[in-house]
Design an enzyme around this catalytic site. Structure first.
Site, PDB file in Angstrom:
ATOM      1  N   GLU A  44       0.826  -1.201   0.000  1.00 11.07           N
ATOM      2  CA  GLU A  44       0.000   0.000   0.000  1.00 11.07           C
ATOM      3  C   GLU A  44       0.870   1.265   0.000  1.00 11.07           C
ATOM      4  OE1 GLU A  44      -3.667   1.830   2.709  1.00 11.07           O
ATOM      5  OE2 GLU A  44      -2.117   0.599   3.654  1.00 11.07           O
ATOM      6  N   LYS A 117     -10.139   1.790  -1.716  1.00 17.33           N
ATOM      7  CA  LYS A 117     -10.265   1.307  -0.344  1.00 17.33           C
ATOM      8  C   LYS A 117     -11.619   1.683   0.259  1.00 17.33           C
ATOM      9  CE  LYS A 117      -7.460   1.405   3.916  1.00 17.33           C
ATOM     10  NZ  LYS A 117      -6.152   1.868   4.434  1.00 17.33           N
ATOM     11  N   CYS A 160      -5.480  -2.889   3.057  1.00 21.79           N
ATOM     12  CA  CYS A 160      -5.114  -2.628   4.446  1.00 21.79           C
ATOM     13  C   CYS A 160      -6.285  -2.774   5.421  1.00 21.79           C
ATOM     14  CB  CYS A 160      -4.434  -1.274   4.574  1.00 21.79           C
ATOM     15  SG  CYS A 160      -3.441  -1.131   6.086  1.00 21.79           S
TER      16      CYS A 160
END
Length: 300
Positions: A44, A117, A160
């Site tokens: 990331e 995300k 994440c």
């Protein structure tokens, strides 16, 4: 004959200097491709330092459109090396709208999909809600929890903080993902004691391996390494713990990195997941008629 796929992960340090960070990424990509990787995954926000440790509007200048310099360089590498490459961008979508976006490039086909995300944290040292707008979920437009089709298979890409949510992994699996990919940026507060550090890292590893078990598919995780200071001077910074890994569809660890920069190469047997799902048919036995309350915040 089994379907085999050789995958590569780049675990690296990163710096505010994009040219330095991208040079490190490129070296890892080239090395892994030369050793036979057909899918290479980066961590990331690999092009910069982890800038979310504090809030500063000037840091929005780091963002780029998907076809900006970083995206263009990654696309060129994927085309040159004839690989599927998953990179990560701080995406400038519009003035005031920025995303933490994983982008997939498929050889000379270029961009074949992106994932913005969905779960955005806001914790001391991880002030991501200040910088990132959550992705939209619209399966008809291939947005949100929708796998990306590539020449090496259907990739369920998450980012994440998404890794803590079994719902995200399950939705990707239900849509036919053959692999789960988690680019991530996580580490310790240097002031934490060793016992707390161990608990945190163990939890992080276990939850992601469990997504492989629960869905019968392999999981790839790429994390960053190195100490990155809080440039505002308020916090103690973050020691990114690395620990990138690849596990199979029963959660079995196939490769597990340490705490330093590392390039990992693993050959997966994709047909093994088919057998695992036959032995343990979790998706068949789900009580879909009884899960309506999962869409509520809490059950009163």
């Amino acid at each position: 004959m089994t379907r085999q796929l050789t995958v590569g992960l780049v675990q690296q340090a990163a710096w505010p200097d994009k040219s330095k960070s991208l040079a490190e990424s490129e070296a890892g990509i080239r090395e892994l491709a030369a050793k036979g990787a057909k899918l290479v995954m980066l961590q990331e926000l690999h092009a910069t330092h982890y800038f979310c440790q504090y809030e500063d509007t000037e840091l929005f200048d780091l963002a780029e459109p998907l076809d900006g310099p970083t995206g263009t360089r990654l696309a060129e590498l994927a085309a040159e090396l004839d690989i599927v490459l998953m990179g990560s961008l701080f995406e400038r979508r519009a003035p005031g709208v920025y995303h933490n976006t994983a982008v997939v490039y498929d050889g000379k086909r270029g961009v074949v999909g992106q994932y913005r995300k969905m779960h955005i944290p806001d914790d001391p040292g991880f002030y991501e809600k200040f910088y990132f707008t959550p992705g939209d979920h619209d399966a008809a437009r291939n947005e949100g929890f929708t796998p990306i089709d590539t020449s090496v298979g259907r990739l369920g890409v998450l980012v994440c903080w998404d890794q803590w949510y079994p719902e995200a992994a399950r939705l990707m699996a239900l849509a036919g993902a053959e692999l789960l990919l988690y680019p991530t940026a996580i580490g310790w507060n240097p002031q934490d004691d060793e016992t707390e550090k161990t608990r945190q890292k163990d939890a992080w590893t276990i939850i992601q391996r469990s997504h492989g078990v629960a869905n019968g598919i392999p999981v790839l995780v790429a994390n960053r390494v190195g100490h990155e200071p809080d440039l505002s001077g308020v916090g103690a910074g973050i020691d990114f713990w690395g620990g990138s890994f690849v596990c199979g569809p029963q959660g079995e660890l196939l490769a597990h990195a340490g705490t330093e920069s590392e390039r990992m190469l693993v050959t997966l047997d994709l047909d093994h997941g088919e057998n695992v799902r036959r032995w343990w048919p979790y998706l068949r036995d789900r009580r879909v008629d009884a899960y309506g309350d999962l869409t509520r915040r809490l059950r009163d």
